[in-house]
Design an enzyme around this catalytic site. Structure first.
Site, PDB file in Angstrom:
ATOM      1  N   ASP A  26       0.869  -1.172   0.000  1.00 56.34           N
ATOM      2  CA  ASP A  26       0.000   0.000   0.000  1.00 56.34           C
ATOM      3  C   ASP A  26       0.912   1.230   0.000  1.00 56.34           C
ATOM      4  O   ASP A  26       1.651   1.443   0.960  1.00 56.34           O
ATOM      5  CB  ASP A  26      -0.869  -0.040   1.269  1.00 56.34           C
ATOM      6  CG  ASP A  26      -2.010   0.945   1.196  1.00 56.34           C
ATOM      7  OD1 ASP A  26      -1.934   1.880   0.400  1.00 56.34           O
ATOM      8  OD2 ASP A  26      -2.977   0.773   1.958  1.00 56.34           O
ATOM      9  N   ASP A  53      -2.743   2.485  -6.148  1.00 55.09           N
ATOM     10  CA  ASP A  53      -1.682   2.528  -5.130  1.00 55.09           C
ATOM     11  C   ASP A  53      -1.612   1.272  -4.261  1.00 55.09           C
ATOM     12  O   ASP A  53      -1.085   1.305  -3.163  1.00 55.09           O
ATOM     13  CB  ASP A  53      -1.873   3.762  -4.238  1.00 55.09           C
ATOM     14  CG  ASP A  53      -3.156   3.693  -3.421  1.00 55.09           C
ATOM     15  OD1 ASP A  53      -3.984   2.797  -3.672  1.00 55.09           O
ATOM     16  OD2 ASP A  53      -3.322   4.542  -2.529  1.00 55.09           O
ATOM     17  N   GLU A  54      -2.151   0.172  -4.759  1.00 57.27           N
ATOM     18  CA  GLU A  54      -2.259  -1.008  -3.915  1.00 57.27           C
ATOM     19  C   GLU A  54      -2.193  -2.275  -4.757  1.00 57.27           C
ATOM     20  O   GLU A  54      -2.753  -2.319  -5.850  1.00 57.27           O
ATOM     21  CB  GLU A  54      -3.631  -0.975  -3.246  1.00 57.27           C
ATOM     22  CG  GLU A  54      -3.652  -1.393  -1.813  1.00 57.27           C
ATOM     23  CD  GLU A  54      -5.068  -1.335  -1.302  1.00 57.27           C
ATOM     24  OE1 GLU A  54      -5.672  -2.403  -1.187  1.00 57.27           O
ATOM     25  OE2 GLU A  54      -5.565  -0.217  -1.049  1.00 57.27           O
TER      26      GLU A  54
END
Length: 447
Positions: free
Chosen positions: A11, A106-107
């Site tokens: 993350d 973003d993950e």
DNA sequence: TCTGGGGTCCTAGGACCC
DNA sequence: TCTGGGGTCCTAGGACCC
């Protein structure tokens, strides 16, 4: 749940704000808020410096401005920059394993077992530390929090436990020890509504949740959700890491600075949204049968109206036609603050059908092979109490009649099925394309 | 000047079919 | 003719996630 901690979750920390701070050194160490900057904007990401003042994702930007000191940077998102950095990071993950599942910009999850790594706790810890370092160097300072565990949920919880720039490895066997003290909100799928329901029966932690029977849980929150939570509380999670998931819908929506009332403006905006959706569909080579209109009124009440067509569409004009018609059935008094247009029920194929569709349009369209196929041609399949709106090349669109329904299907013939009370006998009436009963009739009344 | 935008999944009722 | 169950499709709304 696996026997070794072989699933990694990454993350990226305050991602949008971190990219801005990387690209503009003067912002480093200072509060940065990225999001909508207009009157109705909300915060996408607040840097950790801004979070110290209470700024949070999803908060209205006005609220964030009130909380943050002078000198705080309020920035509009620069998606291309974020996308580029994201792709860089995803590429680094793919060097670890062919099984990488991006969850968002973003993950991502990584299946380390598919990468032939040492899966001991020491092994995955060393690997994760190297990964974090590699990411920070390659991105120019963007950091990430990493969790490694025996399942997706444990990996994800691990990455949440130590933020920012953290690392948590949950060894096999330690799952329940880690899980049970946590608030139920830590579990994926438990939001405000579910947490409130659980709190009413004194369930606050995952440990509390573990004590509920499957029956009690499903009664409380529903079948699927209940079984899901029952299993998560037991670290029973065997969801695989999936590399590419097909999109199920494409949509575009916009909140306007001022509520919209002018019908001409509404039409214009619908067209613009349909154009965005259509071009994205065309770029990805997909089309879909269900068109959905979303409306948020002046008082924030939100509703959707949808229509499923006989054929998939990706053409902005056709999408807009349906959306405009759906808007016609919505109460617009007081003004609309948001409009949205979406297409779902996506299918990839299409190509093989193009020829057949063109042929159907030509054989059936009385105005000739070059006639546009998007304009509805009203027909009246006599005898019978039916008025049908007919799209050449697109079969028939169903219309409500005085006392029944009409539905059409078939490529070069029109099937009209009368349902409900009717005066003509027979459940189905099929008209060939050249049936003399297919005559232009009065324009249908669009709602 | 409260409350974005892009998604996913689930539920529930009605229609319809077998 | 009555009764009924299961499965699928469609529509609308809601919860949730990032």
């Amino acid at each position: 749940m696996r026997r070794e901690p072989s699933i990694l979750h990454l993350d990226l920390d305050a991602f949008f704000a971190a990219v801005e701070q990387r690209d503009k050194p003067s912002l480093r160490g200072k509060p940065v808020v990225v999001g909508g900057t207009g009157g109705r904007g909300v915060v996408s990401t607040a840097s950790y410096e801004a979070r110290a003042f209470g700024a949070r994702s999803a908060m209205s930007t006005v609220e964030a401005r009130r909380l943050c000191p002078a000198g705080t940077a309020f920035l509009s998102p620069r998606f291309p920059a974020y996308k580029k950095t994201s792709e860089l990071v995803m590429g680094l993950l793919r060097e670890l394993s062919p099984l990488v599942e991006p969850v968002s910009i973003d993950e991502a999850y990584v299946d380390l077992a598919a990468g032939g790594h040492d899966l001991s706790v020491a092994g995955v810890t060393a690997l994760a530390l190297r990964l974090k370092e590699t990411i920070a160097v390659a991105t120019g300072g963007v950091t990430g929090s990493v969790g490694v565990g025996t399942s997706k949920s444990l990996a994800k919880i691990g990455s949440e436990l130590d933020k920012p720039d953290g690392l948590t490895v949950v060894p096999a066997g330690d799952e329940l020890t880690v899980l049970h003290p946590l608030p139920v909100r830590s579990l994926g799928g438990v939001g405000p509504a579910t947490a409130e329901r659980l709190a009413q029966v004194k369930v606050k932690t995952v440990g509390d949740l573990h004590r509920l029977s499957l029956i009690d849980l499903t009664t409380l929150v529903g079948q699927a959700h209940g079984t899901g939570l029952y299993r998560l509380a037991r670290a029973d999670d065997d969801r695989p890491v999936v590399t590419d998931r097909e999109a199920k819908s494409v949509s575009a929506e916009e909140t306007y600075a001022r509520d919209l009332t002018d019908p001409a403006r509404l039409t214009l905006e619908i067209d613009a949204l349909a154009a965005r959706v259509g071009s994205r569909l065309q770029r990805s080579g997909t089309s879909g049968r269900t068109v959905t209109l979303k409306v948020r009124r002046y008082d924030f009440t939100t509703l959707t109206r949808s229509q499923t067509l006989p054929h998939p569409v990706d053409d902005p004009r056709q999408i807009a036609d349906v959306a405009r018609r759906l808007l016609g059935g919505v109460d617009r008094s007081g003004g609309l603050r948001l409009l949205g247009v979406g297409v779902s029920g996506l299918s990839t194929f299409m190509q093989g059908d193009l020829f057949a569709e063109r042929e159907a349009a030509e054989s059936v369209d009385p105005s000739g092979p070059d006639a546009p196929v998007t304009e509805p041609v009203p027909v009246d399949p006599r005898p019978g109490p039916a008025v049908v709106a007919w799209y050449p090349g697109q079969d028939v669109v169903h219309r409500e009649l005085g006392s029944g329904w009409v539905w059409g299907s078939g490529l070069n013939r029109v099937t009209v099925r009368f349902e409900g009370p009717r005066t003509t006998p027979g459940p189905v009436r099929t008209l060939a394309a050249d049936d003399p009963d297919l005559q232009p009739a009065d324009p249908p009344v669009w709602t």
